[in-house]
Design a protein around this motif. Sequence first.
Motif, PDB file in Angstrom:
ATOM      1  N   ASN A 407       6.279 -24.480  28.722  1.00  0.00           N
ATOM      2  CA  ASN A 407       5.339 -25.496  28.250  1.00  0.00           C
ATOM      3  C   ASN A 407       4.392 -25.928  29.367  1.00  0.00           C
ATOM      4  N   GLN A 408       4.948 -26.137  30.553  1.00  0.00           N
ATOM      5  CA  GLN A 408       4.097 -26.527  31.679  1.00  0.00           C
ATOM      6  C   GLN A 408       3.146 -25.396  32.058  1.00  0.00           C
ATOM      7  N   ALA A 409       3.637 -24.153  31.991  1.00  0.00           N
ATOM      8  CA  ALA A 409       2.786 -23.007  32.330  1.00  0.00           C
ATOM      9  C   ALA A 409       1.640 -22.852  31.332  1.00  0.00           C
ATOM     10  N   VAL A 410       1.943 -23.042  30.043  1.00  0.00           N
ATOM     11  CA  VAL A 410       0.895 -22.948  29.023  1.00  0.00           C
ATOM     12  C   VAL A 410      -0.160 -24.026  29.242  1.00  0.00           C
ATOM     13  N   GLY A 411       0.307 -25.245  29.569  1.00  0.00           N
ATOM     14  CA  GLY A 411      -0.649 -26.300  29.878  1.00  0.00           C
ATOM     15  C   GLY A 411      -1.470 -25.973  31.109  1.00  0.00           C
ATOM     16  N   SER A 412      -0.849 -25.259  32.056  1.00  0.00           N
ATOM     17  CA  SER A 412      -1.558 -24.895  33.277  1.00  0.00           C
ATOM     18  C   SER A 412      -2.659 -23.880  33.013  1.00  0.00           C
ATOM     19  N   ILE A 413      -2.487 -23.076  31.960  1.00  0.00           N
ATOM     20  CA  ILE A 413      -3.541 -22.125  31.607  1.00  0.00           C
ATOM     21  C   ILE A 413      -4.834 -22.870  31.304  1.00  0.00           C
ATOM     22  N   ALA A 414      -4.698 -24.043  30.677  1.00  0.00           N
ATOM     23  CA  ALA A 414      -5.879 -24.871  30.428  1.00  0.00           C
ATOM     24  C   ALA A 414      -6.465 -25.359  31.742  1.00  0.00           C
ATOM     25  N   ARG A 415      -5.597 -25.628  32.716  1.00  0.00           N
ATOM     26  CA  ARG A 415      -6.081 -26.034  34.038  1.00  0.00           C
ATOM     27  C   ARG A 415      -6.734 -24.874  34.780  1.00  0.00           C
ATOM     28  N   ILE A 416      -6.375 -23.644  34.396  1.00  0.00           N
ATOM     29  CA  ILE A 416      -6.995 -22.477  35.015  1.00  0.00           C
ATOM     30  C   ILE A 416      -8.388 -22.240  34.440  1.00  0.00           C
ATOM     31  N   PHE A 417      -8.427 -22.116  33.108  1.00  0.00           N
ATOM     32  CA  PHE A 417      -9.692 -21.775  32.459  1.00  0.00           C
ATOM     33  C   PHE A 417     -10.578 -22.988  32.226  1.00  0.00           C
ATOM     34  N   GLY A 418      -9.939 -24.175  32.083  1.00  0.00           N
ATOM     35  CA  GLY A 418     -10.722 -25.377  31.825  1.00  0.00           C
ATOM     36  C   GLY A 418     -11.762 -25.662  32.896  1.00  0.00           C
ATOM     37  N   PRO A 419     -11.349 -25.802  34.166  1.00  0.00           N
ATOM     38  CA  PRO A 419     -12.348 -26.058  35.212  1.00  0.00           C
ATOM     39  C   PRO A 419     -13.373 -24.940  35.344  1.00  0.00           C
ATOM     40  N   LEU A 420     -12.929 -23.677  35.172  1.00  0.00           N
ATOM     41  CA  LEU A 420     -13.870 -22.566  35.263  1.00  0.00           C
ATOM     42  C   LEU A 420     -14.923 -22.650  34.167  1.00  0.00           C
ATOM     43  N   VAL A 421     -14.448 -22.840  32.942  1.00  0.00           N
ATOM     44  CA  VAL A 421     -15.370 -22.909  31.802  1.00  0.00           C
ATOM     45  C   VAL A 421     -16.261 -24.136  31.904  1.00  0.00           C
ATOM     46  N   MET A 422     -15.644 -25.293  32.206  1.00  0.00           N
ATOM     47  CA  MET A 422     -16.398 -26.540  32.230  1.00  0.00           C
ATOM     48  C   MET A 422     -17.420 -26.578  33.360  1.00  0.00           C
ATOM     49  N   SER A 423     -17.006 -26.172  34.556  1.00  0.00           N
ATOM     50  CA  SER A 423     -17.936 -26.222  35.685  1.00  0.00           C
ATOM     51  C   SER A 423     -19.055 -25.200  35.537  1.00  0.00           C
ATOM     52  N   SER A 424     -18.714 -24.008  35.038  1.00  0.00           N
ATOM     53  CA  SER A 424     -19.739 -22.987  34.829  1.00  0.00           C
ATOM     54  C   SER A 424     -20.703 -23.403  33.722  1.00  0.00           C
ATOM     55  N   THR A 425     -20.150 -23.948  32.641  1.00  0.00           N
ATOM     56  CA  THR A 425     -20.996 -24.429  31.550  1.00  0.00           C
ATOM     57  C   THR A 425     -21.871 -25.577  32.019  1.00  0.00           C
ATOM     58  N   PHE A 426     -21.287 -26.468  32.822  1.00  0.00           N
ATOM     59  CA  PHE A 426     -22.041 -27.589  33.365  1.00  0.00           C
ATOM     60  C   PHE A 426     -23.198 -27.095  34.235  1.00  0.00           C
ATOM     61  N   SER A 427     -22.935 -26.118  35.100  1.00  0.00           N
ATOM     62  CA  SER A 427     -23.967 -25.620  36.004  1.00  0.00           C
ATOM     63  C   SER A 427     -25.112 -24.949  35.253  1.00  0.00           C
ATOM     64  N   HIS A 428     -24.791 -24.212  34.184  1.00  0.00           N
ATOM     65  CA  HIS A 428     -25.815 -23.447  33.482  1.00  0.00           C
ATOM     66  C   HIS A 428     -26.477 -24.204  32.333  1.00  0.00           C
ATOM     67  N   PHE A 429     -25.722 -25.075  31.652  1.00  0.00           N
ATOM     68  CA  PHE A 429     -26.252 -25.709  30.443  1.00  0.00           C
ATOM     69  C   PHE A 429     -26.218 -27.233  30.469  1.00  0.00           C
ATOM     70  N   GLY A 430     -25.487 -27.822  31.430  1.00  0.00           N
ATOM     71  CA  GLY A 430     -25.450 -29.269  31.539  1.00  0.00           C
ATOM     72  C   GLY A 430     -24.284 -29.908  30.817  1.00  0.00           C
ATOM     73  N   PRO A 431     -24.146 -31.224  30.948  1.00  0.00           N
ATOM     74  CA  PRO A 431     -23.002 -31.938  30.365  1.00  0.00           C
ATOM     75  C   PRO A 431     -22.994 -31.957  28.838  1.00  0.00           C
ATOM     76  N   GLN A 432     -24.151 -31.793  28.209  1.00  0.00           N
ATOM     77  CA  GLN A 432     -24.165 -31.772  26.741  1.00  0.00           C
ATOM     78  C   GLN A 432     -23.306 -30.635  26.203  1.00  0.00           C
ATOM     79  N   ALA A 433     -23.336 -29.497  26.887  1.00  0.00           N
ATOM     80  CA  ALA A 433     -22.542 -28.347  26.444  1.00  0.00           C
ATOM     81  C   ALA A 433     -21.054 -28.587  26.661  1.00  0.00           C
ATOM     82  N   THR A 434     -20.681 -29.119  27.824  1.00  0.00           N
ATOM     83  CA  THR A 434     -19.252 -29.347  28.097  1.00  0.00           C
ATOM     84  C   THR A 434     -18.685 -30.417  27.173  1.00  0.00           C
ATOM     85  N   TRP A 435     -19.459 -31.454  26.913  1.00  0.00           N
ATOM     86  CA  TRP A 435     -19.000 -32.487  25.983  1.00  0.00           C
ATOM     87  C   TRP A 435     -18.842 -31.902  24.576  1.00  0.00           C
TER      88      TRP A 435
END
Length: 484
Positions: A407-435
């Motif tokens: 369960n903790q590992a599955v939640g950690s997958i979100a911590r792996i892809f979440g920051p990558l997806v959110m920060s990359s989306t933020f850099s390219h498209f802004g906070p409207q996309a991440t929200w």
Amino acid sequence: MEGTTNWRNVHAISLFTFVDSLQFSFYMWSFWPYIQQIDSSMGATFVGIIMAISGVGEALSAPIFGYWSNRIGRILPPVYTSIVMSAVGNALYLLLGTFPRSIAPFAIVLSRFLSGAGSGNRGCFRALVACNSQGVDRARALASSGGAALVGLTIGPAVQLVFNFMGAEGVSMGPLFLSQYTAPALLAIVINITTAFYIHYFLDDSLHIPKKSDSTQEIVQENSESEEPVRLPSVPLRMDVIAVIICMGTRSIRMLATSNIESIAAPFTEIMFNFTHAEALEWNSFDQTIVGALTIAVFLLYAFTNYTKWVSERSNCIIAIVGLFVFYCLTMPWPFLPGNVDCTRFMGNGTHNWEWCEMLPPLNQWLYYSAYAIIYGICLPMLNNSLQALYSRVLGHGPQGTMQGVNQAVGSIARIFGPLVMSSTFSHFGPQATWSVNIVLLAVVIGIWMVAYRRLVPLELRRNHKVYDMRQCLSLSSSTTTIS
């Protein structure tokens, strides 16, 4: 089986999870300005990669620690290992300023990987709490330990306020350079060493594995014509895989919503409210202090009242998920809002080049910080406490080390892809996309919970339903035979 819970051990676990989580979260608000000080070319995408590396460490270590503790029937050996990893990671973070600029990024990656791996011990403690608590006490016991961990994670960033007087330049102490960014790392190392001694002397780490007979339910039916009871075949207890997946998926979405704030909140508030690094750090740390106070209030409500008996885990989870959904709707920079933020500092400087910034409408500063403090301070601990308790009860009474680690590992997958997806989306498209991503995902989770609400119940209730159904069938069979 109320009255059989080992509350002394539960409270000892709660104290450890609090201080361990506290030191893990020290760098939430100071990480961005710290790496900017080391190398200003490190942008939001790199921050996302660093956060993801921390999740990789946790995802790899959590199931290993969980399986290891199940195999040996104890949790201290894997926990000691996690503490050493965490201490080494903190030491690297403390010394980042001493590395050459070309090596510093690799040192940051290794530091966060080890810190993430060190946090993989939480599944072990959830398994130990499950072994030390019974029946209706389970929710309260898990709320005590899990709530203490969340309190630590929540108020940890606010500790930054204590060191702000040192400034970004700081002071040199021999080979060490202590500033408002690095002093928390030294405190974290002290905490690592102290907790290792604490659990050695105050924690009973034995996992009391129940007998296999506990995994079945024998049905005894009274025979009206005889004094001897009729023993019917035992009913095997199997966890509801769908319910387990929903609990794991919900935790992942919660981690994703949290990682969005962790990875981009600092640059987001700088852009949205035209803050300097110092102003953003001060405002975010102060707001986090309010979140911490509310989280403590929710923790006390769960741990020291009968709240968990008044309101079900399922209801609390749905209320909390809806609350997070409302937060993202309220703080979304909707395109129809009037005005534009000042993007002078963030365009054409060769580092960020956030062109979307020109079209970004401003938010009300008080609305954002009030919504974050209230909703994250109340709904996040509600979801964390209730979801942990529900997941443990869905698994039933038995050795849970491996499944808690998964369960903790599955939640950690979100911590792996979440920051990558959110920060990359933020850099390219802004906070409207991440929200928008968070709004859609939370809406999907709400829909799933509404559809699957009836099956998200403790294993013992499923067992009782099976017993009831079998008795009904046997009763019907007996009646049919009599009529024949």
